[in-house]
Design an enzyme around this catalytic site. Structure first.
Site: not given
Lengths: 280, 142
Positions: A44, A60, A62, A76, A90, A172, A209, A212
């Protein structure tokens, strides 16, 4: 069905019966190692910023499972209390369950005491819960809220460590997001500036990243209330279905049809009067 | 609420009751009722959290009572423990699930929700222990 070899009742909570079996399976028998299925992670970018009147949280949408996008519109930003929201990174299931339990505990507290919960309470409950399980619950959480003492933004790591800062990013994609935040954050911003900053930070995370992507959600918390903007910015790569894929009625031909009447006989009939008159 | 462990209290905290096989009446492994045992299974826990979860409530209580004793004197934990023992005796028969309402109220866990309330709820378990064997075990006849 009664078991004849149990001498004491089962203990509630986590059950470790299968862990020996799992270790044996992973280390492999003569045939080969068996890899356990991995849980769905949210890979994320989440970020939060304290501004003049409150807190802005962003995330985000995803959710990935190894190399496949498991959910393109994952939510999220979770509700904890009317004045507290949190973003979770996580393992997806761990963050969901932990935030649900946190929310239930705070609701019980508000019902007991008649007060709105404070952000420090949420942080302490989360810290205790996560430390008790020594990081096995993979939940990296950003908690933000406005209570009677002001606006607060905390981050809680999976082992129970906390950090209280005016701007944060986790997940991440946190390194690119932190870059944007470090560059453009100033104290006491106003609402539009803060929203643009968080949105750009998440966007940087999405661009840099792999874990995400897709849309950006924002949540603005102030003393007056909460504005949950979902989605704040949609990805330009949203895939829309080109045609309808439903079958028309009548596509499958009917070959035969038979109707069987069920023979039912009335065995017993009771009538119970309901107390519908008003109480005295 | 977990008390932040005060290091001085932990020096005489609960020794970890490991996974040693429960001895039968003659001090030997009771194969008939508990099945075969293997040394590896019993010496080392297979999951890092297994031991700490097994003794979690016990260790919490010990830490709390120790702190209470240091702050308010010996009488406070003594009185509380007497109440705990009385509340722990309010149970149904061993094979039926008991609500433990008095014990929960004393502990303060009647207004918190943790994983013990959600996962593996004994009220909703599909299996039941054999009533005769469980009662006999509880009374010590077995």
């Amino acid at each position: 069905m009664a078991l004849s070899n149990v001498l004491e009742p089962a203990v509630s909570g986590f059950n470790f019966e299968n862990s020996t079996r799992n270790i044996v399976l992973e280390n492999g028998s003569e045939e080969g190692k068996i890899k356990a299925p991995t849980p769905m992670k949210t890979g994320t970018t989440i970020a939060g910023v304290v501004y003049k009147d409150g807190v802005v949280l962003g995330a985000d949408t995803r959710a990935t499972s190894d190399e496949v996008v498991a959910d393109k519109m994952c939510a999220k930003i979770h509700y904890i209390a009317p004045n507290i929201y949190c973003c979770g990174a996580g393992t997806a299931a761990d963050t969901e369950k932990t935030t649900d339990m946190l929310s239930s505990n705070l609701t019980i507290f508000s019902m007991n005491s008649g007060r709105n919960p404070r952000v420090v309470m949420a942080v302490n409950i989360l810290q205790d819960m996560l430390f008790r399980y020594r990081g096995m619950i993979g939940a990296h959480i950003i908690l933000g809220g406005v209570d009677c003492t002001g606006s607060h933004l905390y981050t809680v790591g999976p082992y129970g460590s906390i950090d209280k800062v005016p701007y944060l990013a986790m997940g991440s994609g946190k390194l690119p997001a932190m870059g944007i935040l470090e560059d453009r954050f100033k104290g006491n911003m106003d609402l539009e500036e803060a929203k643009a900053l968080v949105s750009d930070a998440i966007h940087a995370g999405i661009m840099s990243d792999l874990g995400s992507g897709n849309n950006i959600d924002l949540c603005v918390i102030t003393k007056e209330g909460v504005d949950y903007i979902r989605p704040h910015r949609e990805s330009i790569y949203n895939y829309k279905r080109q045609a309808k894929y439903k079958y028309k009625p009548g596509t499958t031909p009917v070959l035969t049809k038979s109707v069987n009447q069920l023979e039912l006989e009335l065995v017993h009939e009771t009538v119970q009067m309901m107390e519908t008159a008003g109480s005295s | 609420m977990n008390t932040r462990g005060l290091r001085s209290q932990l020096k005489d905290s609960v020794p970890v009751t490991g996974l040693c096989p429960q001895a039968g009446p003659y001090g030997v492994q009771d194969s008939l009722r508990r099945g075969f045992s293997s040394v590896k299974n019993e010496l080392l826990p297979s999951h890092p959290l297994e031991l700490s979860e097994k003794n979690f409530q016990l260790n919490q209580d010990k830490m709390n009572f120790n702190t209470l004793r240091n702050i308010q004197g010996l009488h406070a934990p003594l009185k509380l423990q007497m109440e705990y023992r009385a509340a722990r005796q309010i149970q149904r028969l061993p094979f039926l699930p008991s609500s433990n309402l008095a014990l929960d109220t004393l502990r303060g866990s009647d207004d918190t929700i943790g994983f013990e309330d959600i996962l593996n709820d004994p009220i909703q378990s599909e299996m039941m222990g054999d009533p005769h064997i469980m009662t006999e075990y509880k009374l010590g006849i077995l």
